[in-house]
Design a protein around this motif. Structure first.
Motif, PDB file in Angstrom:
ATOM      1  N   VAL A 146       1.050  -1.034  -0.047  1.00 33.96           N
ATOM      2  CA  VAL A 146      -0.289   0.136  -0.087  1.00 33.96           C
ATOM      3  C   VAL A 146       0.789   1.128   0.004  1.00 33.96           C
ATOM      4  O   VAL A 146       1.697   1.333   0.872  1.00 33.96           O
ATOM      5  CB  VAL A 146      -0.826  -0.020   1.109  1.00 33.96           C
ATOM      6  CG1 VAL A 146      -1.712   1.137   1.298  1.00 33.96           C
ATOM      7  CG2 VAL A 146      -1.808  -1.216   1.407  1.00 33.96           C
ATOM      8  N   MET A 147       0.879   2.153  -0.799  1.00 37.08           N
ATOM      9  CA  MET A 147       1.583   3.310  -1.216  1.00 37.08           C
ATOM     10  C   MET A 147       0.861   4.626  -1.256  1.00 37.08           C
ATOM     11  O   MET A 147      -0.089   4.491  -1.843  1.00 37.08           O
ATOM     12  CB  MET A 147       2.397   3.197  -2.383  1.00 37.08           C
ATOM     13  CG  MET A 147       3.402   4.301  -2.595  1.00 37.08           C
ATOM     14  SD  MET A 147       4.559   3.972  -3.948  1.00 37.08           S
ATOM     15  CE  MET A 147       5.612   2.889  -3.304  1.00 37.08           C
ATOM     16  N   GLU A 148       1.024   5.394  -0.245  1.00 34.00           N
ATOM     17  CA  GLU A 148       0.391   6.697  -0.183  1.00 34.00           C
ATOM     18  C   GLU A 148       1.201   7.720  -0.790  1.00 34.00           C
ATOM     19  O   GLU A 148       2.446   7.884  -0.353  1.00 34.00           O
ATOM     20  CB  GLU A 148      -0.088   7.091   1.112  1.00 34.00           C
ATOM     21  CG  GLU A 148      -0.717   8.218   1.256  1.00 34.00           C
ATOM     22  CD  GLU A 148      -1.686   8.790   2.628  1.00 34.00           C
ATOM     23  OE1 GLU A 148      -2.004   9.621   2.785  1.00 34.00           O
ATOM     24  OE2 GLU A 148      -1.481   7.886   3.526  1.00 34.00           O
ATOM     25  N   SER A 149       0.833   8.465  -1.901  1.00 38.23           N
ATOM     26  CA  SER A 149       1.600   9.476  -2.448  1.00 38.23           C
ATOM     27  C   SER A 149       0.727  10.819  -2.740  1.00 38.23           C
ATOM     28  O   SER A 149      -0.446  10.763  -2.615  1.00 38.23           O
ATOM     29  CB  SER A 149       2.178   8.712  -3.828  1.00 38.23           C
ATOM     30  OG  SER A 149       0.988   8.463  -4.535  1.00 38.23           O
ATOM     31  N   ASP A 150       1.464  11.773  -3.518  1.00 38.06           N
ATOM     32  CA  ASP A 150       0.715  12.734  -3.722  1.00 38.06           C
ATOM     33  C   ASP A 150      -0.149  12.333  -5.093  1.00 38.06           C
ATOM     34  O   ASP A 150       0.257  11.383  -5.932  1.00 38.06           O
ATOM     35  CB  ASP A 150       1.858  13.917  -4.433  1.00 38.06           C
ATOM     36  CG  ASP A 150       1.092  15.049  -5.153  1.00 38.06           C
ATOM     37  OD1 ASP A 150       0.920  14.866  -6.163  1.00 38.06           O
ATOM     38  OD2 ASP A 150       0.973  16.143  -4.270  1.00 38.06           O
ATOM     39  N   HIS A 151      -1.397  12.905  -5.126  1.00 39.98           N
ATOM     40  CA  HIS A 151      -2.356  12.575  -6.125  1.00 39.98           C
ATOM     41  C   HIS A 151      -1.779  12.765  -7.343  1.00 39.98           C
ATOM     42  O   HIS A 151      -2.268  11.992  -8.424  1.00 39.98           O
ATOM     43  CB  HIS A 151      -3.673  13.205  -6.162  1.00 39.98           C
ATOM     44  CG  HIS A 151      -3.501  14.718  -6.301  1.00 39.98           C
ATOM     45  ND1 HIS A 151      -2.924  15.589  -5.927  1.00 39.98           N
ATOM     46  CD2 HIS A 151      -3.965  15.403  -7.670  1.00 39.98           C
ATOM     47  CE1 HIS A 151      -2.906  16.823  -6.369  1.00 39.98           C
ATOM     48  NE2 HIS A 151      -3.636  16.745  -7.316  1.00 39.98           N
ATOM     49  N   LYS A 167      -6.934   4.952  -5.798  1.00 43.51           N
ATOM     50  CA  LYS A 167      -8.007   5.807  -5.336  1.00 43.51           C
ATOM     51  C   LYS A 167      -7.276   7.091  -4.861  1.00 43.51           C
ATOM     52  O   LYS A 167      -6.396   7.074  -4.107  1.00 43.51           O
ATOM     53  CB  LYS A 167      -8.681   5.298  -4.276  1.00 43.51           C
ATOM     54  CG  LYS A 167      -9.835   6.096  -3.713  1.00 43.51           C
ATOM     55  CD  LYS A 167     -10.951   5.313  -2.989  1.00 43.51           C
ATOM     56  CE  LYS A 167     -12.009   6.263  -2.644  1.00 43.51           C
ATOM     57  NZ  LYS A 167     -13.382   5.462  -2.428  1.00 43.51           N
ATOM     58  N   LYS A 168      -7.906   8.135  -5.709  1.00 44.77           N
ATOM     59  CA  LYS A 168      -7.491   9.514  -5.029  1.00 44.77           C
ATOM     60  C   LYS A 168      -8.203  10.193  -4.190  1.00 44.77           C
ATOM     61  O   LYS A 168      -9.825  10.130  -4.084  1.00 44.77           O
ATOM     62  CB  LYS A 168      -7.483  10.381  -6.433  1.00 44.77           C
ATOM     63  CG  LYS A 168      -6.524  10.013  -7.190  1.00 44.77           C
ATOM     64  CD  LYS A 168      -6.403  11.002  -8.728  1.00 44.77           C
ATOM     65  CE  LYS A 168      -5.499  10.452  -9.686  1.00 44.77           C
ATOM     66  NZ  LYS A 168      -5.477  11.426 -10.700  1.00 44.77           N
ATOM     67  N   LEU A 169      -7.628  10.768  -3.073  1.00 41.73           N
ATOM     68  CA  LEU A 169      -8.449  11.385  -1.913  1.00 41.73           C
ATOM     69  C   LEU A 169      -7.684  12.581  -1.538  1.00 41.73           C
ATOM     70  O   LEU A 169      -6.818  13.122  -1.101  1.00 41.73           O
ATOM     71  CB  LEU A 169      -8.331  10.559  -0.585  1.00 41.73           C
ATOM     72  CG  LEU A 169      -8.680   8.935  -0.865  1.00 41.73           C
ATOM     73  CD1 LEU A 169      -8.012   8.092   0.481  1.00 41.73           C
ATOM     74  CD2 LEU A 169      -9.997   8.945  -0.605  1.00 41.73           C
ATOM     75  N   GLY A 170      -8.487  14.008  -2.313  1.00 36.70           N
ATOM     76  CA  GLY A 170      -7.860  15.172  -2.150  1.00 36.70           C
ATOM     77  C   GLY A 170      -6.462  15.112  -2.847  1.00 36.70           C
ATOM     78  O   GLY A 170      -6.328  14.852  -4.085  1.00 36.70           O
ATOM     79  N   GLN A 171      -5.716  15.670  -1.955  1.00 31.76           N
ATOM     80  CA  GLN A 171      -4.242  15.889  -2.392  1.00 31.76           C
ATOM     81  C   GLN A 171      -3.422  14.565  -2.663  1.00 31.76           C
ATOM     82  O   GLN A 171      -2.311  14.566  -2.825  1.00 31.76           O
ATOM     83  CB  GLN A 171      -3.535  16.803  -1.656  1.00 31.76           C
ATOM     84  CG  GLN A 171      -4.107  18.270  -1.857  1.00 31.76           C
ATOM     85  CD  GLN A 171      -3.849  18.685  -3.122  1.00 31.76           C
ATOM     86  OE1 GLN A 171      -2.980  18.656  -3.831  1.00 31.76           O
ATOM     87  NE2 GLN A 171      -5.286  19.069  -4.045  1.00 31.76           N
ATOM     88  N   SER A 172      -4.108  13.393  -1.952  1.00 30.88           N
ATOM     89  CA  SER A 172      -3.385  12.119  -1.723  1.00 30.88           C
ATOM     90  C   SER A 172      -4.001  11.129  -2.651  1.00 30.88           C
ATOM     91  O   SER A 172      -5.025  11.047  -3.313  1.00 30.88           O
ATOM     92  CB  SER A 172      -3.686  11.394  -0.341  1.00 30.88           C
ATOM     93  OG  SER A 172      -3.072  12.316   0.787  1.00 30.88           O
TER      94      SER A 172
END
Length: 180
Positions: A146-151, A167-172
């Motif tokens: 699972v990688m969280e990054s800038d959108h 999945k995009k969540l705002g700026q993430s």
């Protein structure tokens, strides 16, 4: 305030790192991550890279993972992770490493079922991290990254990794990869 969302330690409060070098994962993003990879686990080893407070790895333990390694190079983060582990009595299920993420990946022989990667958005190591995990076979078959990054960030899996969800969540953006 950070908290554990579900599982054995549900609603337990966690300390967060008081530093502008660390960005805590929001409850919304944490819910999205665990709704995407499965609500609960039946054992397995987890790696929390760029661990910060350790909240993502602690959440995995709360939901059934049996072991978690936490890696962060910041002393303040390591101190908070150890405090959170102690409060929840997770000493037996955890190891904490104060080390750069890529250095850790290049030196470990441990394999994992779940790898959580949440680096600072400005750090440009996303592709390198995936490449090292894949080339060194650090993810077990059918294991999940699972990688969280800038959108805006695009990362392409190689070798035995495939992107199964994004999945995009705002700026993430949450990207999920699986080893085939």
């Amino acid at each position: 305030m950070l908290r554990v969302i579900a599982g054995k330690y549900k609603s337990r409060k966690l300390k967060d790192v008081k530093s502008n070098l660390t960005r805590p994962t929001t409850d919304k993003n944490k819910e999205t991550i665990y709704n995407s990879v499965g609500q609960f686990f039946e054992g397995g080893a987890c790696l929390d890279l760029f661990a910060g407070s350790g909240s993502l790895g602690i959440e995995a333990l709360s939901r059934g993972m049996t072991h978690c390694d936490f890696v962060d190079k910041q002393y303040s983060a390591i101190k908070v992770i150890k405090e959170n582990i102690k409060v929840l009595n997770l000493d037996e299920e955890t190891m904490v490493y104060q080390k750069d993420a890529l250095s850790f990946l290049n030196s470990t022989s441990q394999t994992y079922d779940l790898i959580l990667v949440d680096p600072p958005y400005k750090l440009d190591a996303y592709q390198d991290i995936l490449d090292v995990i894949s080339s060194r076979h650090l993810l077990n078959k059918h294991g999940i990254i699972v990688m969280e990054s800038d959108h805006l960030r695009e990362v392409d899996p190689k070798n035995d990794l495939i992107k199964i969800k994004e999945k995009k969540l705002g700026q993430s953006k949450i990207s999920i990869f699986e080893r085939t």
